[in-house]
Design an enzyme around this catalytic site. Sequence first.
Site, PDB file in Angstrom:
ATOM      1  N   ARG A 147      -1.992   4.184  11.203  1.00  0.00           N
ATOM      2  CA  ARG A 147      -2.317   3.647   9.873  1.00  0.00           C
ATOM      3  C   ARG A 147      -2.312   4.803   8.891  1.00  0.00           C
ATOM      4  NH1 ARG A 147      -8.095   1.376   7.674  1.00  0.00           N
ATOM      5  NH2 ARG A 147      -8.305   3.579   7.205  1.00  0.00           N
ATOM      6  N   TYR A 159     -10.054   4.880  -0.722  1.00  0.00           N
ATOM      7  CA  TYR A 159     -10.491   4.280   0.542  1.00  0.00           C
ATOM      8  C   TYR A 159      -9.777   4.932   1.730  1.00  0.00           C
ATOM      9  CZ  TYR A 159     -10.495   1.554   4.654  1.00  0.00           C
ATOM     10  OH  TYR A 159     -10.599   1.234   5.979  1.00  0.00           O
ATOM     11  N   ASP A 208      -3.647  -0.215   5.020  1.00  0.00           N
ATOM     12  CA  ASP A 208      -4.763  -1.111   4.679  1.00  0.00           C
ATOM     13  C   ASP A 208      -4.974  -1.093   3.171  1.00  0.00           C
ATOM     14  OD1 ASP A 208      -7.087  -2.567   4.582  1.00  0.00           O
ATOM     15  OD2 ASP A 208      -8.147  -1.395   6.108  1.00  0.00           O
ATOM     16  N   HIS A 210      -7.181  -2.907   1.729  1.00  0.00           N
ATOM     17  CA  HIS A 210      -8.639  -3.037   1.628  1.00  0.00           C
ATOM     18  C   HIS A 210      -9.068  -3.951   0.479  1.00  0.00           C
ATOM     19  CE1 HIS A 210     -12.715  -1.481   2.786  1.00  0.00           C
ATOM     20  NE2 HIS A 210     -12.083  -1.416   3.933  1.00  0.00           N
ATOM     21  N   GLU A 234      -2.394  -4.665   5.560  1.00  0.00           N
ATOM     22  CA  GLU A 234      -3.681  -5.267   5.925  1.00  0.00           C
ATOM     23  C   GLU A 234      -4.521  -5.608   4.697  1.00  0.00           C
ATOM     24  OE1 GLU A 234      -5.964  -2.741   8.502  1.00  0.00           O
ATOM     25  OE2 GLU A 234      -7.817  -3.832   8.070  1.00  0.00           O
ATOM     26  N   GLU A 260     -10.940  -8.686   9.461  1.00  0.00           N
ATOM     27  CA  GLU A 260     -12.026  -7.867   9.989  1.00  0.00           C
ATOM     28  C   GLU A 260     -13.382  -8.307   9.437  1.00  0.00           C
ATOM     29  OE1 GLU A 260     -10.646  -3.991   8.701  1.00  0.00           O
ATOM     30  OE2 GLU A 260     -12.158  -3.942   7.134  1.00  0.00           O
ATOM     31  N   ARG A 281      -7.661 -10.108  12.804  1.00  0.00           N
ATOM     32  CA  ARG A 281      -8.410  -8.876  13.073  1.00  0.00           C
ATOM     33  C   ARG A 281      -9.859  -9.103  13.497  1.00  0.00           C
ATOM     34  NH1 ARG A 281      -7.751  -4.246  12.870  1.00  0.00           N
ATOM     35  NH2 ARG A 281      -8.746  -3.502  10.976  1.00  0.00           N
ATOM     36  N   GLU A 337      -7.156  -1.449  17.062  1.00  0.00           N
ATOM     37  CA  GLU A 337      -7.478  -0.306  16.191  1.00  0.00           C
ATOM     38  C   GLU A 337      -8.409   0.653  16.927  1.00  0.00           C
ATOM     39  OE1 GLU A 337      -9.770  -1.302  12.709  1.00  0.00           O
ATOM     40  OE2 GLU A 337      -9.186   0.539  11.660  1.00  0.00           O
ATOM     41  N   TRP A 400     -14.236  -3.475  -2.947  1.00  0.00           N
ATOM     42  CA  TRP A 400     -14.041  -2.160  -2.333  1.00  0.00           C
ATOM     43  C   TRP A 400     -13.167  -2.310  -1.096  1.00  0.00           C
ATOM     44  CZ3 TRP A 400     -15.612  -0.005   2.414  1.00  0.00           C
ATOM     45  CH2 TRP A 400     -15.284   1.367   2.547  1.00  0.00           C
TER      46      TRP A 400
HETATM   47  O1  KDG Z   1     -17.554  -1.110   7.361  1.00  0.00           O
HETATM   48  C1  KDG Z   1     -16.290  -1.217   6.735  1.00  0.00           C
HETATM   49  C2  KDG Z   1     -15.207  -0.661   7.635  1.00  0.00           C
HETATM   50  O2  KDG Z   1     -15.304  -1.230   8.908  1.00  0.00           O
HETATM   51  C3  KDG Z   1     -13.831  -0.893   7.078  1.00  0.00           C
HETATM   52  O3  KDG Z   1     -13.724  -0.263   5.838  1.00  0.00           O
HETATM   53  C4  KDG Z   1     -12.787  -0.335   8.024  1.00  0.00           C
HETATM   54  O4  KDG Z   1     -11.076  -1.526   6.861  1.00  0.00           O
HETATM   55  C5  KDG Z   1     -11.440  -0.938   7.854  1.00  0.00           C
HETATM   56  C6  KDG Z   1     -10.492  -0.825   8.975  1.00  0.00           C
HETATM   57  O5  KDG Z   1      -9.405  -1.382   8.859  1.00  0.00           O
HETATM   58  O6  KDG Z   1     -10.856  -0.208   9.982  1.00  0.00           O
HETATM   59 MG    MG Z   2      -9.366  -2.773   7.321  1.00  0.00          MG
END
Ligand code: KDG
Ligand code: MG
Length: 400
Positions: A147, A159, A208, A210, A234, A260, A281, A337, A400
């Site tokens: 990643r 991030y 990602d 995010h 992602e 996630e 995820r 991951e 975020w």
């Molecule tokens: O607690 C937040 C994290 O788990 C996250 O920011 C991690 O996005 C993430 C990832 O893909 O591992």
């Molecule tokens: Mg993520």
Amino acid sequence: MKITNAKVIVCSPGRNFVTLKIETDDGIYGIGDATVNGRELAVASYLQDHLVPCLIGRDASQIEDIWQYFYKGAYWRRGPITMAAIAAVDVALWDIKAKAANMPLYQLLGGASRTHMLAYTHANGETIEETVDKVAAFKEEGWKAIRVQSAVPGLPVTYGVEKVGSLAQAEDKPRETLWDTPTYLRFLPKLLDHLRDRFGYDLHLLHDVHHRLTPQEAAALAKEVERHRLFWLEDAVPAENQESFRLIRQHSTTPLALGEVFNSIHDCRQLIQEQLIDYIRTTPLHAGGITHVRRIADLAGLYHIRTACHGAADMSPITMGAALHFDRWVPNFGIQEYAFHPDEAKNVFPHEWHLKDGQLYSGEKPGHGVDIDEKAAEKYPYRRAYLDVARLSDGTMWSW
Ligand code: KDG
Ligand code: MG
């Protein structure tokens, strides 16, 4: 086999973890992870004050009934705290059942579908050059999937570009970061151009977003980066509105991953049934344990969607163990991951699972193969910690 005791252990070996340990009258115990990053004490209280009193005296072998009892019995269904608490109970009970059967957990789930798991880790750089160098180093170690995140010039904090394992441990209140979508959208294709120029296409690259884009922006980005042939893009858009992924799907063939932050099958039902994503995820932690993620995986399998359990360092090594046994069995496995835990965490949670040449192995010990050293855990008391938040330059709160 009766449950005689259940205790909640909160510790911070490098970062906070919430663990549930369930003990039985024949001496077998099991452990489950209940960590919700940034809200750890809420789930610890949910377990301690509400679930533990109902566990004592129950038959530890009735995993399904106990899951339904806590899910339906709560009346207030779903949500990250409830589902993480139920997950900790569930994973601890699967650990107990597998130990009692003297089998590694994947055997109880239906046996191995594979010998080891394709994994990806994170190359996070302050500059494009640094990200490229980190990818080169991981590739050298044998990683097949990486990643890639890089600091976006003009934004003070990006991030993912953090010291490994220490993501967002601000203790007084959340750190406020700045986000600017046009700057990011101009930057990302340049990063991917550099990476494909240097490494060609014989390496899986993931990215990602995010949760930062609108569906229209995500559709444009997914279309633009088709030429980079990503393994996935992602969390392009916050996914409360599942149908918003239709727009991205209609405009691009870039594979999409998300989930996630999902905690139940209902968060992804439409995404799966309309085939709006390629990878789901959800983990055995935030999505209700082994019992619930296998239901999600089975639904996903009907639609050619593969699993990709979240494996950030903010879940304890217990979740990695549970996920790897699930991965070992699940027929529609995609990828796992892997983010490196701090060394202190590895000492508090001795584990059988291991990493070799960028691939993950579940181990063969009965149960999920992860333990907790309670004496070592005592050395690391809980520290309040928060995830970052993001704002636009005019002060508007953003995802975020
Ligand atoms: O607690 C937040 C994290 O788990 C996250 O920011 C991690 O996005 C993430 C990832 O893909 O591992
Ligand atoms: Mg993520």
